[in-house]
Design a protein around this motif. Sequence first.
Motif, PDB file in Angstrom:
ATOM      1  N   PHE A 166       0.821  -1.201   0.000  1.00 31.60           N
ATOM      2  CA  PHE A 166       0.000   0.000   0.000  1.00 31.60           C
ATOM      3  C   PHE A 166       0.859   1.256   0.000  1.00 31.60           C
ATOM      4  O   PHE A 166       0.536   2.252  -0.626  1.00 31.60           O
ATOM      5  CB  PHE A 166      -0.945   0.028   1.210  1.00 31.60           C
ATOM      6  N   MET A 167       2.014   1.198   0.707  1.00 31.49           N
ATOM      7  CA  MET A 167       2.898   2.360   0.736  1.00 31.49           C
ATOM      8  C   MET A 167       3.463   2.628  -0.650  1.00 31.49           C
ATOM      9  O   MET A 167       3.551   3.774  -1.095  1.00 31.49           O
ATOM     10  CB  MET A 167       4.035   2.130   1.740  1.00 31.49           C
ATOM     11  N   SER A 168       3.823   1.566  -1.354  1.00 37.14           N
ATOM     12  CA  SER A 168       4.375   1.750  -2.694  1.00 37.14           C
ATOM     13  C   SER A 168       3.322   2.307  -3.645  1.00 37.14           C
ATOM     14  O   SER A 168       3.620   3.113  -4.524  1.00 37.14           O
ATOM     15  CB  SER A 168       4.910   0.419  -3.241  1.00 37.14           C
ATOM     16  N   ILE A 169       2.068   1.893  -3.474  1.00 39.55           N
ATOM     17  CA  ILE A 169       0.983   2.409  -4.288  1.00 39.55           C
ATOM     18  C   ILE A 169       0.810   3.906  -4.043  1.00 39.55           C
ATOM     19  O   ILE A 169       0.644   4.699  -4.973  1.00 39.55           O
ATOM     20  CB  ILE A 169      -0.341   1.676  -3.982  1.00 39.55           C
ATOM     21  N   MET A 198      -9.393   5.654  -9.016  1.00 39.03           N
ATOM     22  CA  MET A 198      -9.478   7.055  -8.651  1.00 39.03           C
ATOM     23  C   MET A 198     -10.906   7.553  -8.828  1.00 39.03           C
ATOM     24  O   MET A 198     -11.774   6.819  -9.294  1.00 39.03           O
ATOM     25  CB  MET A 198      -8.539   7.901  -9.528  1.00 39.03           C
ATOM     26  N   GLY A 199     -11.134   8.830  -8.488  1.00 40.98           N
ATOM     27  CA  GLY A 199     -12.462   9.400  -8.592  1.00 40.98           C
ATOM     28  C   GLY A 199     -12.694  10.078  -9.929  1.00 40.98           C
ATOM     29  O   GLY A 199     -12.140   9.687 -10.953  1.00 40.98           O
ATOM     30  N   LEU A 200     -13.524  11.130  -9.921  1.00 38.29           N
ATOM     31  CA  LEU A 200     -13.878  11.833 -11.152  1.00 38.29           C
ATOM     32  C   LEU A 200     -12.681  12.523 -11.773  1.00 38.29           C
ATOM     33  O   LEU A 200     -12.625  12.716 -12.981  1.00 38.29           O
ATOM     34  CB  LEU A 200     -14.979  12.858 -10.872  1.00 38.29           C
ATOM     35  N   THR A 255      -7.573   5.616  -1.500  1.00 38.51           N
ATOM     36  CA  THR A 255      -7.216   5.178  -0.154  1.00 38.51           C
ATOM     37  C   THR A 255      -6.863   3.695  -0.175  1.00 38.51           C
ATOM     38  O   THR A 255      -7.105   2.990  -1.167  1.00 38.51           O
ATOM     39  CB  THR A 255      -8.387   5.397   0.812  1.00 38.51           C
ATOM     40  N   ALA A 256      -6.325   3.227   0.931  1.00 38.90           N
ATOM     41  CA  ALA A 256      -6.030   1.794   1.046  1.00 38.90           C
ATOM     42  C   ALA A 256      -7.304   0.972   0.895  1.00 38.90           C
ATOM     43  O   ALA A 256      -7.295  -0.110   0.290  1.00 38.90           O
ATOM     44  CB  ALA A 256      -5.367   1.518   2.390  1.00 38.90           C
ATOM     45  N   GLN A 257      -8.424   1.494   1.414  1.00 38.62           N
ATOM     46  CA  GLN A 257      -9.694   0.783   1.287  1.00 38.62           C
ATOM     47  C   GLN A 257     -10.152   0.735  -0.165  1.00 38.62           C
ATOM     48  O   GLN A 257     -10.707  -0.276  -0.617  1.00 38.62           O
ATOM     49  CB  GLN A 257     -10.768   1.462   2.141  1.00 38.62           C
ATOM     50  N   MET A 306     -11.071  -2.639  -4.909  1.00 35.13           N
ATOM     51  CA  MET A 306     -10.826  -2.966  -6.307  1.00 35.13           C
ATOM     52  C   MET A 306     -10.373  -4.415  -6.461  1.00 35.13           C
ATOM     53  O   MET A 306     -10.845  -5.141  -7.345  1.00 35.13           O
ATOM     54  CB  MET A 306      -9.787  -2.016  -6.904  1.00 35.13           C
ATOM     55  N   ASN A 307      -9.471  -4.845  -5.599  1.00 38.03           N
ATOM     56  CA  ASN A 307      -9.019  -6.236  -5.645  1.00 38.03           C
ATOM     57  C   ASN A 307     -10.178  -7.203  -5.456  1.00 38.03           C
ATOM     58  O   ASN A 307     -10.298  -8.213  -6.160  1.00 38.03           O
ATOM     59  CB  ASN A 307      -7.947  -6.470  -4.578  1.00 38.03           C
ATOM     60  N   GLU A 308     -11.039  -6.899  -4.505  1.00 36.95           N
ATOM     61  CA  GLU A 308     -12.187  -7.780  -4.234  1.00 36.95           C
ATOM     62  C   GLU A 308     -13.163  -7.777  -5.415  1.00 36.95           C
ATOM     63  O   GLU A 308     -13.710  -8.817  -5.789  1.00 36.95           O
ATOM     64  CB  GLU A 308     -12.896  -7.331  -2.962  1.00 36.95           C
ATOM     65  N   TYR A 309     -13.367  -6.599  -5.996  1.00 38.41           N
ATOM     66  CA  TYR A 309     -14.276  -6.465  -7.133  1.00 38.41           C
ATOM     67  C   TYR A 309     -13.788  -7.304  -8.314  1.00 38.41           C
ATOM     68  O   TYR A 309     -14.577  -7.999  -8.979  1.00 38.41           O
ATOM     69  CB  TYR A 309     -14.342  -4.987  -7.524  1.00 38.41           C
TER      70      TYR A 309
END
Length: 306
Positions: free
Chosen positions: A7-10, A220-222, A229-231, A236-239
Amino acid sequence: MIRSKWFMSITVMVILTVILAGCGTAASSKAKLVQGKVNVVTSFYPLYEFTKAIGGEYVNAINLVPAGVEPHDWSPKSRDIKNMSQAEVFVYQGAGFEGWVKDFLGSLSPDSTLKVVEASNGAALIKTSENKEEFDPHAWLSPLNAVKMANNIKTALISADPAHKDAYEQNYANYAAKLTDLDARYKKELGQTSKKEIAVSHQAFAYLCRDYGLTELSIMGLSPDAEPTAQDLKNMNEYIKVHNLKYIFFEELVSDKLAKTLAKDANVETMVLNPLEGLTEEQANAGEDYISIMDKNLKNLVTALQ
């Protein structure tokens, strides 16, 4: 521990993405006003494309945002403001897309004859908040919305140059027919796919999803440089896993590092889905346009949704 480092690298990559996107914001259009034609200044690429198609030989269209520059955070420089102020017509998207437009319009002198067109006016807009009048501005990614936007431009051209009304009407009719055919291709081909979910880097495709029965989840958003965020990354991974997706879509005018890193982690591939906010220099030189790129988007969507 490994997950935390990931997550830090992201996060670091997102920061780099923002910096790289910002590097292009100082660019200014080099186009000039032309005597003897209707000078129309447009705020970004799709509006420029629509204006050229409708205006034809009678219009000199100037696209403010140069090729290869992402328009969300772009703002006009002195040369751009001069061109806008002295043109006959100024066309902008509206719906919150160009944050600088309000200040520009407020700076116009009371006796200005500039005809101002909010292209998204009358289009079927998607609200981003139930309690506020905030909209997703990416309306041009619906071909049927594009028809309405092109009609707004046509009306302004006729008002600025009534002598060539018939030409503008005919050019609009021809272009609207192409957009309607594009819509029909999307409906036919996306209506036959087995999957209906897409994973994208930039939340730009709500109109496309609405029109053709798809669902998007974005990193990302619009704005394409919004920081996830990390969440968001976890979601996204779960999706991707839940819907058995094989691709994450990214766009060409911002860094693809985040999308590729997520794709590697999720063991999927990346593919382009172009939000048509601008052309790269290579695309412009190759004669690409709104319809040709929308057709490439359709091809990639069909591949991903099998």
